[in-house]
Design an enzyme around this catalytic site. Structure first.
Site, PDB file in Angstrom:
ATOM      1  N   GLY A  20       0.813  -1.209   0.000  1.00  0.00           N
ATOM      2  CA  GLY A  20       0.000   0.000   0.000  1.00  0.00           C
ATOM      3  C   GLY A  20       0.847   1.260   0.000  1.00  0.00           C
ATOM      4  CB  CYS A  76      -5.972  -0.595   6.145  1.00  0.00           C
ATOM      5  SG  CYS A  76      -4.732  -1.010   7.362  1.00  0.00           S
ATOM      6  N   GLY A  89      -7.455 -14.453   0.786  1.00  0.00           N
ATOM      7  CA  GLY A  89      -7.657 -14.813   2.189  1.00  0.00           C
ATOM      8  C   GLY A  89      -7.273 -16.265   2.406  1.00  0.00           C
TER       9      GLY A  89
HETATM   10  C1  LIG Z   1       1.882  -8.098   6.611  1.00  0.00           C
HETATM   11  C2  LIG Z   1       0.659  -7.759   5.809  1.00  0.00           C
HETATM   12  C3  LIG Z   1       0.555  -6.500   5.198  1.00  0.00           C
HETATM   13  C4  LIG Z   1      -0.575  -6.155   4.459  1.00  0.00           C
HETATM   14  N1  LIG Z   1      -0.643  -4.927   3.864  1.00  0.00           N
HETATM   15  C5  LIG Z   1      -1.725  -4.596   3.098  1.00  0.00           C
HETATM   16  C6  LIG Z   1      -1.787  -3.343   2.417  1.00  0.00           C
HETATM   17  O1  LIG Z   1      -0.855  -2.538   2.441  1.00  0.00           O
HETATM   18  N2  LIG Z   1      -2.910  -3.054   1.695  1.00  0.00           N
HETATM   19  C7  LIG Z   1      -3.954  -3.934   1.602  1.00  0.00           C
HETATM   20  O2  LIG Z   1      -4.930  -3.640   0.922  1.00  0.00           O
HETATM   21  N3  LIG Z   1      -3.896  -5.136   2.210  1.00  0.00           N
HETATM   22  C8  LIG Z   1      -2.818  -5.491   2.967  1.00  0.00           C
HETATM   23  N4  LIG Z   1      -2.769  -6.730   3.580  1.00  0.00           N
HETATM   24  C9  LIG Z   1      -3.877  -7.683   3.397  1.00  0.00           C
HETATM   25  C10 LIG Z   1      -3.553  -8.715   2.328  1.00  0.00           C
HETATM   26  O3  LIG Z   1      -3.332  -8.106   1.071  1.00  0.00           O
HETATM   27  C11 LIG Z   1      -4.668  -9.762   2.198  1.00  0.00           C
HETATM   28  O4  LIG Z   1      -5.862  -9.116   1.807  1.00  0.00           O
HETATM   29  C12 LIG Z   1      -4.938 -10.492   3.495  1.00  0.00           C
HETATM   30  O5  LIG Z   1      -3.730 -10.743   4.175  1.00  0.00           O
HETATM   31  C13 LIG Z   1      -5.670 -11.827   3.291  1.00  0.00           C
HETATM   32  O6  LIG Z   1      -4.956 -12.686   2.442  1.00  0.00           O
HETATM   33  P1  LIG Z   1      -3.912 -13.829   2.975  1.00  0.00           P
HETATM   34  O7  LIG Z   1      -4.625 -14.626   4.007  1.00  0.00           O
HETATM   35  O8  LIG Z   1      -3.553 -14.613   1.749  1.00  0.00           O
HETATM   36  O9  LIG Z   1      -2.749 -13.092   3.529  1.00  0.00           O
HETATM   37  C14 LIG Z   1      -1.642  -7.088   4.325  1.00  0.00           C
HETATM   38  C15 LIG Z   1      -1.530  -8.344   4.941  1.00  0.00           C
HETATM   39  C16 LIG Z   1      -0.406  -8.699   5.664  1.00  0.00           C
HETATM   40  C17 LIG Z   1      -0.323 -10.056   6.292  1.00  0.00           C
END
Ligand SMILES: Cc1cc2nc3c(=O)[nH]c(=O)nc-3n(C[C@H](O)[C@H](O)[C@H](O)COP(=O)(O)O)c2cc1C
Ligand SMILES: Cc1cc2nc3c(=O)[nH]c(=O)nc-3n(C[C@H](O)[C@H](O)[C@H](O)COP(=O)(O)OP(=O)(O)OC[C@H]3O[C@@H](n4cnc5c(N)ncnc54)[C@H](O)[C@@H]3O)c2cc1C
Ligand code: FES
Lengths: 267, 302
Positions: B46, B130, B243
């Site tokens: 982001g 967020c 997710g």
């Molecule tokens: C360390 C970390 C940083 C993240 N930073 C952002 C971000 O900057 N912007 C955003 O839209 N989502 C952010 N997310 C959310 C992820 O893009 C994703 O939507 C969420 O983790 C669910 O997917 P996952 O279970 O595969 O991680 C972040 C997630 C994690 C774990």
């Protein structure tokens, strides 16, 4: 960009050296070849509910044999899983990561005299450092702090370090061996009057803070090896930060070694 | 040969596997383990108009089958991203999704405009969800009218299609998705992290410096699949399902629920090669089941 290797490393040895301390030796030629003192590896546990890899410092490397060694303490589920991995099994690791100690900070035109200060399980990254410095003819005084004398880790480290150190000082919190008190106490008393060119340290945050304060008082540059909770280990998640000069910086990438006058150990 | 390509809001992605924002940096580090050219798109971390300092550590806490994060969207600003990261990404034959964050509508407009002159960007992804920023994201992602408004104003200033990334921390995800659709969104990404908390019982303190954080990883997958399913049924927008995706089976689940593409987040931490392994698994699955194109199974759940 930094050279990183994601490899399946064969476990050559994984044994208990003290009641909750283990030593593991891995066949990892790519990492052994490039690793510097103060760098670490990520160890992937491959264990469903324990998602994240664990950061562990590199204790020693043997380039000829293509092996590396880590020393770790079982403190939770992940390190418990690690301690049960059998001989000859492969474990996925990523390394070598982080900046490592800045050895080039020492003057090359005159012999240097340094202090290496470690506390408990913070000592592992300091062994490779001592070895590397000794190979360059640096005079090394080692100061190590333990809870009590009943630590086999202590014996092993003393044995490993004895041949390379100019001076080896031990402090125990209960006074059962060496100086009675904290390692910064023995550094202060026995190191008094010595103008070290550099102090290198790794250990609990409070100890690092004390070392940084002492170094500042005696006007000696110091390098501290920090720990923080990590997810990626390679700089992408921005999860592992400490404050340096008012900004949050990543321990896994800009660190884990920071200059004592820059890093705020208390937050 | 199977056809992996997918059409997302009029843009062709060469494969359905995308990276999730904040978990892949700008791709540089992972390019050592992964051929970025094989990914459908890279969603970068982001970015905001001004630099954001982020939350105090600890920012990470592992949980059973997942993790909590409270990074606080630390980033050096869109300008820095354009100068330092975008040139690297341009070397690869993949699409670039820029994830935008802001605390106010004005912040979103400002950061969208930062990209007016930037080349090599294929989508904006609006992070209106967020959970870590108290003032902004949370409110917009939890109210259909706010979601609609922020989508509309960013659309007015955007030179690329706009994907709206939804927060799961709501009672009715469909109403928010419809708000974004009404605002003119070109696509949706769901889900962001679920709010969570962990307490260190020895210290009697929250583990995270921010006390609460966002839960991600396999633990949240069923929630995400359910939300993708509901939103796919209720809107006409293409969806990036995200997710807890860590295997090819997970990815197929999202596609059957109605996702056009699938993004991989936390799994990158647990296995730096996760994206490519998932993609290879999808290829084998398609070959084994004589599936030519994923459209044959997309949204097949009634
Ligand atoms: C360390 C970390 C940083 C993240 N930073 C952002 C971000 O900057 N912007 C955003 O839209 N989502 C952010 N997310 C959310 C992820 O893009 C994703 O939507 C969420 O983790 C669910 O997917 P996952 O279970 O595969 O991680 C972040 C997630 C994690 C774990
Ligand atoms: C750069 C670096 C080098 C390290 N080197 C060593 C070493 O050489 N030997 C050694 O014994 N330990 C070392 N540690 C600490 C070691 O990583 C933790 O003790 C270990 O991750 C604990 O995992 P666990 O599952 O057993 O504990 P749990 O408490 O169950 O772990 C849960 C989560 O918290 C994290 N965590 C817990 N304690 C720490 C900690 N102190 N630092 C960072 N993350 C933590 C874990 O990685 C995991 O994500 C190092 C840490 C860092 C950051
Ligand atoms: S652990 Fe991810 S940035 Fe350091």
């Amino acid at each position: 960009m930094k050279e990183m290797h994601l490899i399946d490393a064969k476990i050559i040895r994984n044994e208990k050296i003290d009641h909750d301390i283990f030593a593991m030796e891995l066949h990892a030629p790519e990492i052994a070849k490039t690793a510097r003192a103060g760098q670490f590896i990520m160890v992937y546990l491959d264990k469903g509910e324990l998602l994240l890899p664990r950061p562990i410092s590199i204790y020693d490397t043997d380039c000829d044999a293509g092996t590396m060694k880590i020393i770790y303490q079982v403190v939770g589920k992940g390190t418990a899983v690690l301690s049960k991995l059998p001989f000859a099994q492969d474990v996925k690791i990523l390394g070598a990561l982080g900046n490592g100690f800045d050895i080039e900070a020492l003057a090359s035109d005159k012999p240097s005299h340094v202090a290496i200060v470690g506390g408990g399980i913070g000592i592992p990254p300091l062994y490779l450092l001592a070895k590397t410095l000794a190979a360059r003819g640096v005079k090394i005084d080692v100061y190590m702090g333990f809870r009590n004398a009943a630590s086999i880790l202590m014996d092993i480290l003393v044995n490993d370090l004895l041949p390379i150190a100019n001076k080896n000082s031990i402090a125990t919190e209960d006074g059962s061996a060496g100086y009675h008190g904290y390692v910064t106490g023995v550094l202060e008393s026995q190191g008094a009057g010595i103008q070290y060119d550099e102090i290198f340290s790794c250990g609990p945050k409070l100890m690092l803070q004390a070392v940084a304060n002492l170094a500042k008082r005696v006007n000696t540059p110091c390098q501290l090896c920090m720990e923080e909770r990590m997810a990626c280990g390679i700089g992408t998640c921005v999860g592992c930060v400490v404050k340096v000069g008012g900004n949050y910086v990543r321990v896994c990438t800009e660190g884990p070694v920071f200059r004592g006058d820059e890093v705020m150990c208390d937050g | 040969m199977v056809d992996l390509s997918v059409n997302f809001a009029g843009v062709e992605l060469k494969s359905p596997i995308v990276t999730a924002s904040g978990t892949f940096g700008s791709g540089k580090e992972y390019s050592q383990f992964v051929d970025l050219n094989r990914l459908g798109a890279i969603t970068v971390k982001g970015v905001s108009h001004e630099p954001w300092a982020g939350n105090p550590p600890p920012r990470i806490a592992e949980t059973h089958g997942g993790m909590l994060n409270a990074i606080g969207l630390q980033n050096p600003s869109a300008r820095e991203f354009i100068a330092n990261d975008l040139p690297f990404l341009k070397q690869f034959d993949t699409k670039v999704i820029v994830n935008l964050c802001g605390r106010t509508i004005e912040d979103y407009i400002a950061v969208a405009k930062d990209f007016d002159e930037a080349e090599g960007i294929d989508f904006f992804e609006l992070n209106i969800s967020c959970p870590n920023i108290k003032a902004g994201g949370m409110a917009m992602g939890t109210d259909p009218k706010m979601a609609e408004e922020v989508t509309r104003v960013v659309k007015q200033h955007a030179k690329v299609p706009v994907i709206v990334k939804l927060s799961p921390n709501v009672t009715d995800i469909v109403s928010i998705a419809k708000g974004a659709e009404a605002g003119g969104a070109d696509g949706l990404c769901l889900i962001n992290t679920l709010l969570g908390m962990r307490i260190d019982i020895r210290n009697k303190q929250p583990i995270l410096g921010n006390k609460i954080g966002g839960l991600s990883g396999p633990a949240i997958k069923p929630v995400a699949v359910r939300m993708v399913y509901q939103v796919a049924k209720a809107t006409n927008l293409p969806i990036i399902g995200t997710g807890g995706v860590s295997t090819w089976e997970d990815a197929i689940e999202f596609i059957m629920a109605g996702a056009t593409a699938v993004s991989v987040g936390t799994a990158n931490f647990a296995n730096p090669r996760a994206t490519i392994e998932i993609l290879d698994g999808i290829i084998s699955y398609m070959q084994d089941n004589k599936i030519q194109n994923l459209n044959q199974i997309r949204g097949i759940i009634e």
